[in-house]
Design a protein around this motif. Structure first.
Motif, short mmCIF file in Angstrom:
data_model
loop_
_atom_site.label_atom_id
_atom_site.label_comp_id
_atom_site.label_asym_id
_atom_site.label_seq_id
_atom_site.Cartn_x
_atom_site.Cartn_y
_atom_site.Cartn_z
N VAL A 264 0.84 -1.20 0.00
CA VAL A 264 0.00 0.00 0.00
C VAL A 264 0.87 1.25 0.00
N ALA A 265 1.91 1.24 0.85
CA ALA A 265 2.81 2.39 0.91
C ALA A 265 3.56 2.57 -0.41
N ALA A 266 3.91 1.46 -1.06
CA ALA A 266 4.64 1.54 -2.33
C ALA A 266 3.79 2.16 -3.42
N VAL A 267 2.47 1.90 -3.41
CA VAL A 267 1.57 2.56 -4.37
C VAL A 267 1.61 4.07 -4.17
N LEU A 268 1.59 4.48 -2.90
CA LEU A 268 1.67 5.91 -2.59
C LEU A 268 2.98 6.50 -3.10
N ILE A 269 4.10 5.79 -2.86
CA ILE A 269 5.42 6.32 -3.20
C ILE A 269 5.65 6.33 -4.70
N THR A 270 5.27 5.25 -5.39
CA THR A 270 5.63 5.10 -6.80
C THR A 270 4.59 5.66 -7.76
N VAL A 271 3.34 5.81 -7.31
CA VAL A 271 2.28 6.23 -8.23
C VAL A 271 1.70 7.59 -7.86
N VAL A 272 1.39 7.78 -6.57
CA VAL A 272 0.67 9.00 -6.16
C VAL A 272 1.61 10.20 -6.01
N ILE A 273 2.74 10.02 -5.32
CA ILE A 273 3.64 11.15 -5.06
C ILE A 273 4.17 11.78 -6.35
N PRO A 274 4.61 10.99 -7.36
CA PRO A 274 5.03 11.64 -8.61
C PRO A 274 3.94 12.46 -9.28
N LEU A 275 2.66 12.12 -9.00
CA LEU A 275 1.55 12.93 -9.51
C LEU A 275 1.42 14.23 -8.74
N LEU A 276 1.65 14.20 -7.44
CA LEU A 276 1.45 15.38 -6.60
C LEU A 276 2.48 16.47 -6.87
N ASN A 277 3.73 16.06 -7.11
CA ASN A 277 4.82 17.04 -7.21
C ASN A 277 4.56 18.16 -8.22
N PRO A 278 4.20 17.85 -9.50
CA PRO A 278 3.98 18.96 -10.44
C PRO A 278 2.82 19.85 -10.05
N PHE A 279 1.77 19.27 -9.44
CA PHE A 279 0.62 20.08 -9.04
C PHE A 279 0.96 20.96 -7.83
N ILE A 280 1.75 20.43 -6.92
CA ILE A 280 2.18 21.24 -5.77
C ILE A 280 2.98 22.44 -6.23
N TYR A 281 3.94 22.20 -7.14
CA TYR A 281 4.78 23.30 -7.61
C TYR A 281 4.00 24.26 -8.49
N SER A 282 3.06 23.76 -9.29
CA SER A 282 2.32 24.66 -10.18
C SER A 282 1.26 25.46 -9.43
N LEU A 283 0.71 24.87 -8.35
CA LEU A 283 -0.35 25.56 -7.61
C LEU A 283 0.20 26.53 -6.56
N ARG A 284 1.40 26.23 -6.02
CA ARG A 284 1.93 27.04 -4.93
C ARG A 284 3.02 28.01 -5.37
N ASN A 285 3.50 27.87 -6.61
CA ASN A 285 4.58 28.72 -7.09
C ASN A 285 3.99 29.78 -8.02
N GLU A 286 4.09 31.03 -7.61
CA GLU A 286 3.48 32.12 -8.37
C GLU A 286 4.08 32.29 -9.75
N LYS A 287 5.40 32.14 -9.85
CA LYS A 287 6.05 32.34 -11.15
C LYS A 287 5.65 31.24 -12.13
N VAL A 288 5.54 30.00 -11.65
CA VAL A 288 5.11 28.90 -12.53
C VAL A 288 3.68 29.13 -12.98
N LYS A 289 2.81 29.60 -12.05
CA LYS A 289 1.42 29.88 -12.43
C LYS A 289 1.35 31.00 -13.46
N GLU A 290 2.17 32.02 -13.27
CA GLU A 290 2.17 33.15 -14.21
C GLU A 290 2.62 32.71 -15.60
N VAL A 291 3.70 31.92 -15.66
CA VAL A 291 4.21 31.43 -16.94
C VAL A 291 3.20 30.49 -17.59
N SER A 292 2.52 29.67 -16.78
CA SER A 292 1.50 28.75 -17.30
C SER A 292 0.36 29.53 -17.95
N ARG A 293 -0.10 30.59 -17.26
CA ARG A 293 -1.18 31.41 -17.83
C ARG A 293 -0.75 32.07 -19.12
#
Length: 307
Positions: A264-293
Protein backbone atom coordinates in the motif's frame (compact mmCIF):
# COMPACT_ATOMS: atom_id res chain seq x y z
CA UNK A 1 17.98 -21.11 -10.74
CA UNK A 2 14.78 -19.18 -11.37
CA UNK A 3 14.64 -17.36 -14.72
CA UNK A 4 11.31 -15.63 -14.09
CA UNK A 5 9.14 -14.72 -11.13
CA UNK A 6 5.40 -14.44 -10.52
CA UNK A 7 4.19 -11.21 -8.96
CA UNK A 8 1.30 -11.68 -6.54
CA UNK A 9 0.31 -7.99 -6.80
CA UNK A 10 -3.03 -7.59 -4.95
CA UNK A 11 -4.69 -11.03 -4.86
CA UNK A 12 -7.43 -9.85 -2.47
CA UNK A 13 -8.64 -7.18 -4.89
CA UNK A 14 -9.38 -9.28 -7.98
CA UNK A 15 -13.03 -8.21 -8.04
CA UNK A 16 -12.16 -4.54 -8.51
CA UNK A 17 -8.98 -4.94 -10.55
CA UNK A 18 -10.48 -3.26 -13.65
CA UNK A 19 -11.49 -0.28 -11.54
CA UNK A 20 -7.96 -0.12 -10.06
CA UNK A 21 -6.52 -0.44 -13.55
CA UNK A 22 -8.49 2.56 -14.83
CA UNK A 23 -7.66 4.68 -11.76
CA UNK A 24 -3.93 3.89 -11.87
CA UNK A 25 -3.77 4.37 -15.65
CA UNK A 26 -5.39 7.81 -15.27
CA UNK A 27 -2.95 8.72 -12.49
CA UNK A 28 0.00 7.56 -14.60
CA UNK A 29 -1.13 9.61 -17.60
CA UNK A 30 -1.69 12.70 -15.44
CA UNK A 31 1.74 12.22 -13.84
CA UNK A 32 3.48 12.05 -17.20
CA UNK A 33 1.51 15.01 -18.58
CA UNK A 34 2.04 17.15 -15.45
CA UNK A 35 5.77 16.56 -15.21
CA UNK A 36 6.33 16.95 -18.96
CA UNK A 37 4.43 20.27 -18.76
CA UNK A 38 6.69 21.48 -15.93
CA UNK A 39 9.83 20.51 -17.88
CA UNK A 40 8.52 22.18 -21.06
CA UNK A 41 7.62 25.42 -19.24
CA UNK A 42 11.04 25.61 -17.61
CA UNK A 43 13.07 24.94 -20.75
CA UNK A 44 11.01 27.19 -23.06
CA UNK A 45 10.73 30.28 -20.83
CA UNK A 46 13.80 32.38 -20.15
CA UNK A 47 12.42 33.73 -16.87
CA UNK A 48 12.44 30.18 -15.44
CA UNK A 49 16.04 29.40 -16.40
CA UNK A 50 17.37 29.82 -12.87
CA UNK A 51 19.03 27.26 -10.55
CA UNK A 52 15.81 26.60 -8.63
CA UNK A 53 13.89 25.66 -11.78
CA UNK A 54 16.84 23.72 -13.23
CA UNK A 55 16.65 21.47 -10.17
CA UNK A 56 12.86 21.33 -10.45
CA UNK A 57 13.07 20.15 -14.07
CA UNK A 58 15.44 17.38 -12.98
CA UNK A 59 13.00 16.43 -10.20
CA UNK A 60 10.16 16.21 -12.73
CA UNK A 61 12.32 14.05 -15.01
CA UNK A 62 13.09 11.75 -12.06
CA UNK A 63 9.38 11.48 -11.25
CA UNK A 64 8.54 10.40 -14.80
CA UNK A 65 11.24 7.71 -14.79
CA UNK A 66 10.46 6.73 -11.19
CA UNK A 67 6.83 5.86 -11.87
CA UNK A 68 7.51 4.44 -15.36
CA UNK A 69 9.84 1.78 -13.96
CA UNK A 70 7.02 0.35 -11.81
CA UNK A 71 3.55 1.42 -12.98
CA UNK A 72 3.36 -0.25 -16.45
CA UNK A 73 4.10 -3.66 -14.91
CA UNK A 74 1.51 -3.02 -12.18
CA UNK A 75 -1.07 -2.17 -14.85
CA UNK A 76 -0.13 -5.33 -16.74
CA UNK A 77 -0.65 -7.42 -13.58
CA UNK A 78 -4.09 -5.90 -13.04
CA UNK A 79 -5.17 -6.32 -16.65
CA UNK A 80 -3.93 -9.82 -17.48
CA UNK A 81 -3.93 -13.22 -15.88
CA UNK A 82 -0.20 -13.71 -16.45
CA UNK A 83 1.75 -11.83 -13.79
CA UNK A 84 5.25 -13.06 -14.53
CA UNK A 85 8.40 -10.99 -14.80
CA UNK A 86 11.76 -12.20 -16.09
CA UNK A 87 14.87 -12.11 -13.97
CA UNK A 88 16.24 -9.44 -16.32
CA UNK A 89 13.02 -7.46 -15.80
CA UNK A 90 13.56 -7.65 -12.03
CA UNK A 91 17.04 -6.24 -12.44
CA UNK A 92 15.67 -3.41 -14.59
CA UNK A 93 13.11 -2.60 -11.88
CA UNK A 94 15.93 -2.21 -9.34
CA UNK A 95 16.58 1.04 -11.23
CA UNK A 96 13.71 2.24 -9.02
CA UNK A 97 16.14 2.42 -6.05
CA UNK A 98 18.61 4.42 -8.11
CA UNK A 99 15.95 6.99 -9.01
CA UNK A 100 14.54 7.16 -5.48
CA UNK A 101 17.98 7.78 -3.99
CA UNK A 102 18.70 10.44 -6.62
CA UNK A 103 15.46 12.20 -5.67
CA UNK A 104 16.42 12.44 -1.99
CA UNK A 105 19.84 13.86 -2.81
CA UNK A 106 18.27 16.30 -5.26
CA UNK A 107 15.75 17.46 -2.62
CA UNK A 108 18.68 18.15 -0.28
CA UNK A 109 20.43 20.14 -3.03
CA UNK A 110 17.24 22.14 -3.62
CA UNK A 111 17.09 23.00 0.08
CA UNK A 112 20.69 24.23 -0.13
CA UNK A 113 19.70 26.40 -3.11
CA UNK A 114 16.84 27.94 -1.08
CA UNK A 115 19.22 28.49 1.85
CA UNK A 116 21.64 30.47 -0.32
CA UNK A 117 18.84 32.46 -1.98
CA UNK A 118 17.25 33.52 1.32
CA UNK A 119 20.15 33.60 3.80
CA UNK A 120 22.91 34.81 1.48
CA UNK A 121 21.16 36.65 -1.38
CA UNK A 122 24.02 39.03 -2.22
CA UNK A 123 26.36 36.16 -3.08
CA UNK A 124 23.71 33.82 -4.49
CA UNK A 125 24.34 34.49 -8.18
CA UNK A 126 28.09 34.16 -7.68
CA UNK A 127 27.95 30.90 -5.74
CA UNK A 128 25.05 29.24 -7.56
CA UNK A 129 26.32 29.84 -11.09
CA UNK A 130 25.69 27.58 -14.07
CA UNK A 131 28.82 25.50 -13.48
CA UNK A 132 27.95 24.90 -9.81
CA UNK A 133 24.39 23.90 -10.68
CA UNK A 134 25.49 21.34 -13.24
CA UNK A 135 28.15 19.97 -10.86
CA UNK A 136 25.50 19.57 -8.13
CA UNK A 137 23.19 17.70 -10.51
CA UNK A 138 26.11 15.50 -11.61
CA UNK A 139 26.94 14.90 -7.95
CA UNK A 140 23.37 13.71 -7.35
CA UNK A 141 23.68 11.06 -10.04
CA UNK A 142 27.21 10.03 -9.07
CA UNK A 143 26.40 9.83 -5.34
CA UNK A 144 23.32 7.78 -6.14
CA UNK A 145 25.27 5.36 -8.33
CA UNK A 146 27.85 4.73 -5.61
CA UNK A 147 25.24 4.25 -2.87
CA UNK A 148 23.06 1.70 -4.72
CA UNK A 149 25.80 -0.16 -6.62
CA UNK A 150 26.72 -2.64 -3.86
CA UNK A 151 23.16 -3.69 -2.83
CA UNK A 152 22.13 -4.05 -6.49
CA UNK A 153 25.07 -6.35 -7.23
CA UNK A 154 24.37 -8.40 -4.08
CA UNK A 155 20.70 -8.87 -5.00
CA UNK A 156 21.53 -9.98 -8.56
CA UNK A 157 24.05 -12.56 -7.29
CA UNK A 158 21.75 -14.27 -4.79
CA UNK A 159 20.49 -17.81 -5.54
CA UNK A 160 16.73 -17.78 -6.14
CA UNK A 161 14.59 -20.92 -6.11
CA UNK A 162 11.19 -19.52 -5.10
CA UNK A 163 9.29 -18.25 -8.13
CA UNK A 164 6.79 -16.03 -6.30
CA UNK A 165 7.42 -12.41 -5.30
CA UNK A 166 4.88 -11.10 -2.81
CA UNK A 167 4.64 -7.63 -4.33
CA UNK A 168 3.65 -5.83 -7.54
CA UNK A 169 7.27 -5.06 -8.46
CA UNK A 170 10.77 -6.23 -7.57
CA UNK A 171 11.22 -4.48 -4.25
CA UNK A 172 14.18 -5.48 -2.10
CA UNK A 173 12.24 -7.09 0.80
CA UNK A 174 10.15 -9.57 -1.28
CA UNK A 175 13.17 -10.37 -3.47
CA UNK A 176 15.16 -11.30 -0.38
CA UNK A 177 12.28 -13.51 0.75
CA UNK A 178 12.50 -15.39 -2.54
CA UNK A 179 16.19 -16.21 -2.03
CA UNK A 180 17.15 -19.66 -0.75
CA UNK A 181 19.54 -18.45 1.95
CA UNK A 182 19.58 -16.49 5.19
CA UNK A 183 19.34 -12.83 4.11
CA UNK A 184 19.20 -11.15 7.53
CA UNK A 185 22.69 -9.70 7.13
CA UNK A 186 21.76 -8.30 3.69
CA UNK A 187 18.59 -6.78 5.20
CA UNK A 188 20.74 -5.03 7.81
CA UNK A 189 23.09 -3.69 5.13
CA UNK A 190 20.09 -2.46 3.13
CA UNK A 191 18.64 -0.84 6.26
CA UNK A 192 21.93 0.95 7.01
CA UNK A 193 22.28 2.24 3.44
CA UNK A 194 18.64 3.41 3.36
CA UNK A 195 19.04 5.14 6.70
CA UNK A 196 22.33 6.71 5.59
CA UNK A 197 20.84 8.22 2.43
CA UNK A 198 17.36 9.17 3.69
CA UNK A 199 18.21 10.39 7.19
CA UNK A 200 21.42 12.22 6.22
CA UNK A 201 19.73 14.04 3.35
CA UNK A 202 16.78 14.79 5.66
CA UNK A 203 19.15 16.15 8.34
CA UNK A 204 20.85 18.37 5.75
CA UNK A 205 17.47 19.61 4.50
CA UNK A 206 16.23 20.25 8.04
CA UNK A 207 19.38 22.21 8.91
CA UNK A 208 19.00 24.33 5.77
CA UNK A 209 15.42 25.15 6.67
CA UNK A 210 16.33 25.92 10.27
CA UNK A 211 18.57 28.72 8.95
CA UNK A 212 15.90 29.74 6.43
CA UNK A 213 13.16 30.01 9.07
CA UNK A 214 15.50 31.93 11.38
CA UNK A 215 16.23 34.41 8.58
CA UNK A 216 12.54 34.77 7.70
CA UNK A 217 11.60 35.50 11.33
CA UNK A 218 14.07 38.39 11.36
CA UNK A 219 12.29 40.09 8.44
CA UNK A 220 10.39 43.04 9.88
CA UNK A 221 7.37 43.25 7.57
CA UNK A 222 4.71 40.51 7.54
CA UNK A 223 4.37 40.86 3.78
CA UNK A 224 8.11 40.35 3.34
CA UNK A 225 8.04 37.24 5.53
CA UNK A 226 5.12 35.80 3.59
CA UNK A 227 6.71 36.53 0.21
CA UNK A 228 10.03 34.99 1.25
CA UNK A 229 8.40 31.89 2.73
CA UNK A 230 6.31 31.38 -0.42
CA UNK A 231 9.50 30.77 -2.43
CA UNK A 232 10.17 27.56 -0.49
CA UNK A 233 6.65 26.45 0.54
CA UNK A 234 6.33 24.04 -2.40
CA UNK A 235 9.66 22.42 -1.62
CA UNK A 236 8.75 21.99 2.06
CA UNK A 237 5.50 20.24 1.06
CA UNK A 238 7.25 17.86 -1.36
CA UNK A 239 10.01 17.11 1.16
CA UNK A 240 7.49 16.31 3.92
CA UNK A 241 5.53 13.88 1.75
CA UNK A 242 8.60 12.16 0.23
CA UNK A 243 10.55 11.65 3.44
CA UNK A 244 7.52 10.77 5.56
CA UNK A 245 6.37 7.94 3.29
CA UNK A 246 9.81 6.49 2.54
CA UNK A 247 11.04 6.49 6.15
CA UNK A 248 8.08 4.31 7.20
CA UNK A 249 8.80 1.81 4.41
CA UNK A 250 12.58 1.59 4.09
CA UNK A 251 14.15 2.76 7.35
CA UNK A 252 13.17 -0.37 9.27
CA UNK A 253 15.60 -3.15 10.31
CA UNK A 254 13.19 -5.92 9.25
CA UNK A 255 11.56 -4.75 6.03
CA UNK A 256 9.97 -8.12 5.24
CA UNK A 257 7.80 -8.18 8.38
CA UNK A 258 4.83 -6.25 6.93
CA UNK A 259 4.70 -6.71 3.16
CA UNK A 260 0.95 -5.94 2.96
CA UNK A 261 1.59 -2.52 4.47
CA UNK A 262 4.60 -2.11 2.17
CA UNK A 263 2.47 -2.74 -0.92
CA UNK A 264 0.00 0.00 0.00
CA UNK A 265 2.81 2.39 0.91
CA UNK A 266 4.64 1.54 -2.33
CA UNK A 267 1.57 2.56 -4.37
CA UNK A 268 1.67 5.91 -2.59
CA UNK A 269 5.42 6.32 -3.20
CA UNK A 270 5.63 5.10 -6.80
CA UNK A 271 2.28 6.23 -8.23
CA UNK A 272 0.67 9.00 -6.16
CA UNK A 273 3.64 11.15 -5.06
CA UNK A 274 5.03 11.64 -8.61
CA UNK A 275 1.55 12.93 -9.51
CA UNK A 276 1.45 15.38 -6.60
CA UNK A 277 4.82 17.04 -7.21
CA UNK A 278 3.98 18.96 -10.44
CA UNK A 279 0.62 20.08 -9.04
CA UNK A 280 2.18 21.24 -5.77
CA UNK A 281 4.78 23.30 -7.61
CA UNK A 282 2.32 24.66 -10.18
CA UNK A 283 -0.35 25.56 -7.61
CA UNK A 284 1.93 27.04 -4.93
CA UNK A 285 4.58 28.72 -7.09
CA UNK A 286 3.48 32.12 -8.37
CA UNK A 287 6.05 32.34 -11.15
CA UNK A 288 5.11 28.90 -12.53
CA UNK A 289 1.42 29.88 -12.43
CA UNK A 290 2.17 33.15 -14.21
CA UNK A 291 4.21 31.43 -16.94
CA UNK A 292 1.50 28.75 -17.30
CA UNK A 293 -1.18 31.41 -17.83
CA UNK A 294 0.97 33.25 -20.38
CA UNK A 295 1.66 30.02 -22.25
CA UNK A 296 -2.03 29.06 -22.33
CA UNK A 297 -3.00 32.56 -23.53
CA UNK A 298 -0.34 32.42 -26.23
CA UNK A 299 -1.56 29.03 -27.44
CA UNK A 300 -5.20 30.18 -27.44
CA UNK A 301 -4.24 33.28 -29.43
CA UNK A 302 -2.50 31.15 -32.05
CA UNK A 303 -5.53 28.85 -32.30
CA UNK A 304 -7.92 31.79 -32.69
CA UNK A 305 -5.76 33.35 -35.40
CA UNK A 306 -5.78 30.14 -37.41
CA UNK A 307 -9.53 29.80 -37.11
Amino acid sequence: MVTEFTLTAFPGLLEIRMFLFMVLLLIYMLTAAGNITIISLIWTNSCLKTPMYLFLSNLSGLDILYTTVVTPKLLSCLLGEKRTISFAGCIIQTFYFFLGTAEFILLAVMSFDRYLAICNPLHYSVIMNSRTCHLLVLGCWLGTFLSVLAPTIIVTRLPYYRKEINHFFSDIAPLLQAACMDTRFIEKINFLLSALVILNSLAFTAESYAYIISTILHILSAQGRQKTFSTCASHITVVSIAYGSNIFVYVRPNQSSSLTFDKVAAVLITVVIPLLNPFIYSLRNEKVKEVSRETVNRIMSLILRKT
